[in-house]
Design an enzyme around this catalytic site. Sequence first.
Site, PDB file in Angstrom:
ATOM      1  N   GLY A  14      39.041  54.035  -0.957  1.00 55.06           N
ATOM      2  CA  GLY A  14      37.955  54.791  -1.540  1.00 55.06           C
ATOM      3  C   GLY A  14      38.770  56.365  -1.843  1.00 55.06           C
ATOM      4  CB  ALA A  17      43.501  54.299  -6.737  1.00 51.23           C
ATOM      5  CB  VAL A  48      47.820  65.655  -3.049  1.00 44.41           C
ATOM      6  CG1 VAL A  48      48.180  66.634  -2.115  1.00 44.41           C
ATOM      7  CG2 VAL A  48      48.370  64.142  -2.790  1.00 44.41           C
ATOM      8  CB  ALA A  51      47.646  68.483 -12.347  1.00 46.37           C
ATOM      9  CE  LYS A  79      48.338  69.714 -16.713  1.00 39.62           C
ATOM     10  NZ  LYS A  79      48.801  68.746 -16.019  1.00 39.62           N
ATOM     11  CG  LEU A 335      49.155  57.047  -4.291  1.00 40.84           C
ATOM     12  CD1 LEU A 335      48.725  57.938  -3.017  1.00 40.84           C
ATOM     13  CD2 LEU A 335      50.173  57.630  -5.082  1.00 40.84           C
ATOM     14  CB  ILE A 348      44.803  60.937 -12.364  1.00 39.26           C
ATOM     15  CG1 ILE A 348      45.030  61.197 -10.817  1.00 39.26           C
ATOM     16  CG2 ILE A 348      43.560  60.423 -12.358  1.00 39.26           C
ATOM     17  CD1 ILE A 348      44.420  62.576 -10.305  1.00 39.26           C
TER      18      ILE A 348
HETATM   19  P1  FAD Z   1      44.591  57.269  -1.201  1.00 36.95           P
HETATM   20  O1  FAD Z   1      43.807  58.514  -1.530  1.00 36.95           O
HETATM   21  O2  FAD Z   1      45.550  57.397  -0.076  1.00 36.95           O
HETATM   22  O3  FAD Z   1      43.364  56.421  -0.867  1.00 36.95           O
HETATM   23  C1  FAD Z   1      43.484  55.356   0.206  1.00 36.95           C
HETATM   24  C2  FAD Z   1      42.248  54.642   0.532  1.00 36.95           C
HETATM   25  O4  FAD Z   1      42.350  53.454   1.325  1.00 36.95           O
HETATM   26  C3  FAD Z   1      41.575  55.617   1.555  1.00 36.95           C
HETATM   27  O5  FAD Z   1      40.293  55.661   1.230  1.00 36.95           O
HETATM   28  C4  FAD Z   1      41.550  55.037   2.725  1.00 36.95           C
HETATM   29  O6  FAD Z   1      40.786  55.314   3.589  1.00 36.95           O
HETATM   30  C5  FAD Z   1      41.832  53.546   2.461  1.00 36.95           C
HETATM   31  N1  FAD Z   1      42.368  52.695   3.418  1.00 36.95           N
HETATM   32  C6  FAD Z   1      43.779  52.435   3.696  1.00 36.95           C
HETATM   33  N2  FAD Z   1      43.851  51.634   4.745  1.00 36.95           N
HETATM   34  C7  FAD Z   1      42.880  51.158   5.106  1.00 36.95           C
HETATM   35  C8  FAD Z   1      42.010  50.404   6.050  1.00 36.95           C
HETATM   36  N3  FAD Z   1      43.053  49.737   6.929  1.00 36.95           N
HETATM   37  N4  FAD Z   1      40.867  50.073   6.333  1.00 36.95           N
HETATM   38  C9  FAD Z   1      40.160  50.653   5.205  1.00 36.95           C
HETATM   39  N5  FAD Z   1      40.269  51.639   4.394  1.00 36.95           N
HETATM   40  C10 FAD Z   1      41.876  51.951   4.144  1.00 36.95           C
HETATM   41  N6  FAD Z   1      48.478  62.496  -9.426  1.00 36.95           N
HETATM   42  C11 FAD Z   1      48.128  63.126 -10.629  1.00 36.95           C
HETATM   43  O7  FAD Z   1      47.588  62.387 -11.697  1.00 36.95           O
HETATM   44  N7  FAD Z   1      48.061  64.363 -10.807  1.00 36.95           N
HETATM   45  C12 FAD Z   1      48.750  65.199  -9.612  1.00 36.95           C
HETATM   46  O8  FAD Z   1      49.050  66.548  -9.852  1.00 36.95           O
HETATM   47  C13 FAD Z   1      49.248  64.475  -8.553  1.00 36.95           C
HETATM   48  N8  FAD Z   1      49.788  64.989  -7.309  1.00 36.95           N
HETATM   49  C14 FAD Z   1      50.140  64.296  -6.445  1.00 36.95           C
HETATM   50  C15 FAD Z   1      51.095  65.299  -5.381  1.00 36.95           C
HETATM   51  C16 FAD Z   1      51.507  64.524  -4.295  1.00 36.95           C
HETATM   52  C17 FAD Z   1      52.412  65.303  -3.381  1.00 36.95           C
HETATM   53  C18 FAD Z   1      51.146  63.180  -4.157  1.00 36.95           C
HETATM   54  C19 FAD Z   1      51.870  62.440  -2.981  1.00 36.95           C
HETATM   55  C20 FAD Z   1      50.522  62.282  -5.043  1.00 36.95           C
HETATM   56  C21 FAD Z   1      50.043  63.121  -6.258  1.00 36.95           C
HETATM   57  N9  FAD Z   1      49.243  62.640  -7.200  1.00 36.95           N
HETATM   58  C22 FAD Z   1      48.867  63.150  -8.239  1.00 36.95           C
HETATM   59  C23 FAD Z   1      49.194  60.998  -7.284  1.00 36.95           C
HETATM   60  C24 FAD Z   1      47.645  61.204  -6.677  1.00 36.95           C
HETATM   61  O9  FAD Z   1      47.287  61.726  -5.488  1.00 36.95           O
HETATM   62  C25 FAD Z   1      47.099  59.412  -6.412  1.00 36.95           C
HETATM   63  O10 FAD Z   1      47.512  58.868  -7.674  1.00 36.95           O
HETATM   64  C26 FAD Z   1      45.609  59.311  -6.297  1.00 36.95           C
HETATM   65  O11 FAD Z   1      45.165  60.308  -5.284  1.00 36.95           O
HETATM   66  C27 FAD Z   1      45.090  58.047  -5.992  1.00 36.95           C
HETATM   67  O12 FAD Z   1      45.345  57.834  -4.468  1.00 36.95           O
HETATM   68  P2  FAD Z   1      44.858  56.405  -3.931  1.00 36.95           P
HETATM   69  O13 FAD Z   1      43.560  56.401  -4.387  1.00 36.95           O
HETATM   70  O14 FAD Z   1      46.006  55.397  -4.405  1.00 36.95           O
HETATM   71  O15 FAD Z   1      45.522  56.496  -2.478  1.00 36.95           O
END
Ligand code: FAD
Length: 502
Positions: A14, A17, A48, A51, A79, A335, A348
């Site tokens: 959650g 993504a 994080v 942007a 932006k 990610l 994003i």
């Molecule tokens: P996460 O936010 O890590 O979410 C993972 C989810 O899975 C969480 O809800 C967690 O609780 C759940 N989960 C994991 N394991 C389990 C489990 N065992 N049981 C239940 N739930 C679980 N993107 C941009 O477009 N612009 C930016 O400026 C930008 N800056 C960034 C800077 C940094 C340093 C980094 C590392 C990334 C950046 N990104 C940026 C990328 C952006 O942060 C991600 O694409 C975005 O936040 C999506 O993350 P996610 O949802 O894939 O993962």
Amino acid sequence: MQSFPLKTVVIVGGGTAGWMSATALAVALKGRYTIRLVESDEIGIVGVGEATIPMIQLFNKVAGIDENEFLRQTQGTFKLGIEFVNWGRMGDRYMHGFGKIGQDLWTVRFDQYWQKMHRLGKAKELQDYSITRTAALANKFMPARHDLPNSPLRDIAHAYHFDASLYSRYLSKLAQTRGVQRIEGKIVRVSQREADGHVDAVVLESGARVEGDLFIDCSGFRGLLIEQTLHTGYDDWTHWLPCDRALAVPCESAPKLLPYTRSTARRAGWQWRIPLQHRIGNGHVYCSAHVSDDEAAATLMANLDGKPLGEPRPLKFTTGRRKKAWNRNVVAVGLSSGFLEPLESTSIHMIQSAIQRLIDYFPDEAFSQADVDEYNRQSQQEYERIRDFIILHYKLNQRDDSAFWKECAAMAVPETLTHKIALYASRGRLLRIDNELFSEEAWLQVMQGQNLVPQSYHPLVDVQREDDIAEYLESVRAVIVKCVELMPDHAQYIAQHCAANA
Ligand code: FAD
């Protein structure tokens, strides 16, 4: 052939993504499928990713999101581009602004006329021919006026900065009002069908089983289903993009609310600055082989525009992509599908385009392999084109103050990128491959901004009289200056339309 529709889609995770997927699928599937999202408060989100690029407006449109309301809820700002500081040589500064540069009039692209006149000393800087860049540097903002077809005001292109945690929360509420079922709990086991290895359920710490037909893995870097369960494999691109760590810290706002992101190159990496309504988001992306965590943190903390609002939070990553974004009945989004550093704010967007691609190739029970293969081909192509654009920034540096920058300038880059650089270096020609994300203007701004000067320009530029070109360039510039004068200040625009509740 008869089609047997799926019944249940399970989204694992959650973060941005997960909730973007849930929000968009709730609209696309129109309540005909059950959508469940599992997330764990204990694990949390990466927090994080603040942007964006202008294509997010399309996501908002499809998801029925009102711009002002969404910015109010997420402390968002506008932006217009990214300012790059010290990326070519120390002291350099250029803007990669969104949208058009100039206005096409004659046979060849506008920038080709600019190339000729600039080398003759008869043209201003490239950014002076773009309303978005001129507005950004004047700290002005308003959205495009599509009702004014002959005005540069029509050409303004914008994206947003927002608080990542508030964004997930905002989308979570929206998706749940549209019927998405949220399940809180930590997944401790993944169950697979014996026959074909498809995932059929995730099992929570409580013992509860969450069953589904299609699983969207939004579990972040850990890739709970796509990697830990299906062992899909990863293409590691560290040899081209060697930064592997980041530190993130918010600080207090500065007096001026800038309508752009800033990226400042440091000794072995770079620092971002993302202005929000209530704070500035900052981070230092760096290469651990060249700089220690302590030094990276000290550099970050010494270069904030306001009082820090916490301690720097460390993040580790490996740049690259999952070998298959779709494997069996699991589609990795966010990610879990791979990582490209946030230099051009693309992650994003890649979530958004993965969701669109999934909707385009949405499966039924048969899970057509041809569809899966095509999905994976498109996903790979998208990753590789964006990768090349990011490598470009490193490759074209001329800094000689650290081993890191010297190694980046000397490294061999992918063929596709070598080809683009050669085309530009010869006649300033710009190539967009396979309808890739970044436009010719984007490539132009980075190559020009990092001091790559073409040997010559398009031969057909010379069929136009020099005085006519000079007059035309000047008229384009002058109209932009007038339009920007009329635009409101960025902070003023926000106060009037989308100020967050305190
Ligand atoms: P996460 O936010 O890590 O979410 C993972 C989810 O899975 C969480 O809800 C967690 O609780 C759940 N989960 C994991 N394991 C389990 C489990 N065992 N049981 C239940 N739930 C679980 N993107 C941009 O477009 N612009 C930016 O400026 C930008 N800056 C960034 C800077 C940094 C340093 C980094 C590392 C990334 C950046 N990104 C940026 C990328 C952006 O942060 C991600 O694409 C975005 O936040 C999506 O993350 P996610 O949802 O894939 O993962």
